[in-house]
Scaffold this motif. Structure first.
Motif, mmCIF file in Angstrom:
data_model
loop_
_atom_site.group_PDB
_atom_site.id
_atom_site.type_symbol
_atom_site.label_atom_id
_atom_site.label_comp_id
_atom_site.label_asym_id
_atom_site.label_seq_id
_atom_site.Cartn_x
_atom_site.Cartn_y
_atom_site.Cartn_z
ATOM 1 N N GLY A 1 7.737 1.240 -12.067
ATOM 2 C CA GLY A 1 8.422 0.184 -11.309
ATOM 3 C C GLY A 1 7.993 0.177 -9.854
ATOM 4 O O GLY A 1 7.744 -0.885 -9.270
ATOM 5 N N VAL A 2 7.887 1.349 -9.286
ATOM 6 C CA VAL A 2 7.425 1.466 -7.891
ATOM 7 C C VAL A 2 5.978 0.986 -7.782
ATOM 8 O O VAL A 2 5.613 0.268 -6.851
ATOM 9 N N GLY A 3 5.164 1.359 -8.752
ATOM 10 C CA GLY A 3 3.767 0.922 -8.756
ATOM 11 C C GLY A 3 3.637 -0.590 -8.882
ATOM 12 O O GLY A 3 2.841 -1.214 -8.181
ATOM 13 N N PHE A 4 4.443 -1.199 -9.762
ATOM 14 C CA PHE A 4 4.381 -2.648 -9.935
ATOM 15 C C PHE A 4 4.904 -3.385 -8.715
ATOM 16 O O PHE A 4 4.377 -4.442 -8.352
ATOM 17 N N ILE A 5 5.931 -2.841 -8.072
ATOM 18 C CA ILE A 5 6.407 -3.438 -6.822
ATOM 19 C C ILE A 5 5.303 -3.377 -5.776
ATOM 20 O O ILE A 5 5.065 -4.332 -5.042
ATOM 21 N N GLY A 6 4.606 -2.242 -5.710
ATOM 22 C CA GLY A 6 3.502 -2.106 -4.760
ATOM 23 C C GLY A 6 2.390 -3.106 -5.019
ATOM 24 O O GLY A 6 1.867 -3.727 -4.094
ATOM 25 N N ILE A 7 2.038 -3.288 -6.285
ATOM 26 C CA ILE A 7 0.983 -4.255 -6.630
ATOM 27 C C ILE A 7 1.422 -5.670 -6.269
ATOM 28 O O ILE A 7 0.643 -6.447 -5.707
ATOM 29 N N LEU B 1 0.826 -1.209 0.000
ATOM 30 C CA LEU B 1 0.000 0.000 0.000
ATOM 31 C C LEU B 1 0.859 1.257 0.000
ATOM 32 O O LEU B 1 0.519 2.252 -0.654
ATOM 33 N N PHE B 2 1.990 1.220 0.706
ATOM 34 C CA PHE B 2 2.888 2.373 0.722
ATOM 35 C C PHE B 2 3.464 2.646 -0.663
ATOM 36 O O PHE B 2 3.442 3.778 -1.143
ATOM 37 N N PHE B 3 4.005 1.608 -1.309
ATOM 38 C CA PHE B 3 4.593 1.788 -2.631
ATOM 39 C C PHE B 3 3.551 2.228 -3.654
ATOM 40 O O PHE B 3 3.806 3.111 -4.475
ATOM 41 N N LEU B 4 2.389 1.617 -3.609
ATOM 42 C CA LEU B 4 1.324 1.992 -4.539
ATOM 43 C C LEU B 4 0.863 3.422 -4.271
ATOM 44 O O LEU B 4 0.639 4.194 -5.205
#
Length: 84
Positions: free
Chosen positions: A55-61, A26-29
């Motif tokens: 990349g940050v969004g995909f890590i968050g997902i 949730l933090f990364f997203l």
């Protein structure tokens, strides 16, 4: 008897890891979404975050899905009082 202790330990580990992964996801997203909203509002000349931040969004997902999966595993493996 020994299997019951292993199941309980596995359940606790799945719960803790699921909570940690979900919060991190949730933090990364949220960081990616906040960056995109900032770009849409401020209209800067450099909008590279829309691409490089994916990349940050995909890590968050990925972390979020993994955390939710572990919480489902915890729910399925937790010891129940009615099993006596």
């Amino acid at each position: 008897m020994a299997n019951e202790g292993n199941t309980r330990a596995f359940s606790i580990v799945a719960l803790l890891a699921g909570i940690v992964l979900t919060v991190c996801g949730l933090f990364f997203l949220g960081a990616y979404v906040a960056g995109v909203i900032d770009i849409l509002i401020a209209q800067p000349a450099d909008r590279s975050w829309l691409f490089w931040g994916l990349g940050v969004g995909f890590i968050g997902i990925t972390l979020l899905v993994g955390g939710i999966a572990l919480l489902v595993v915890w729910r399925k493996t937790r010891p129940r009082a009615d099993m006596d």
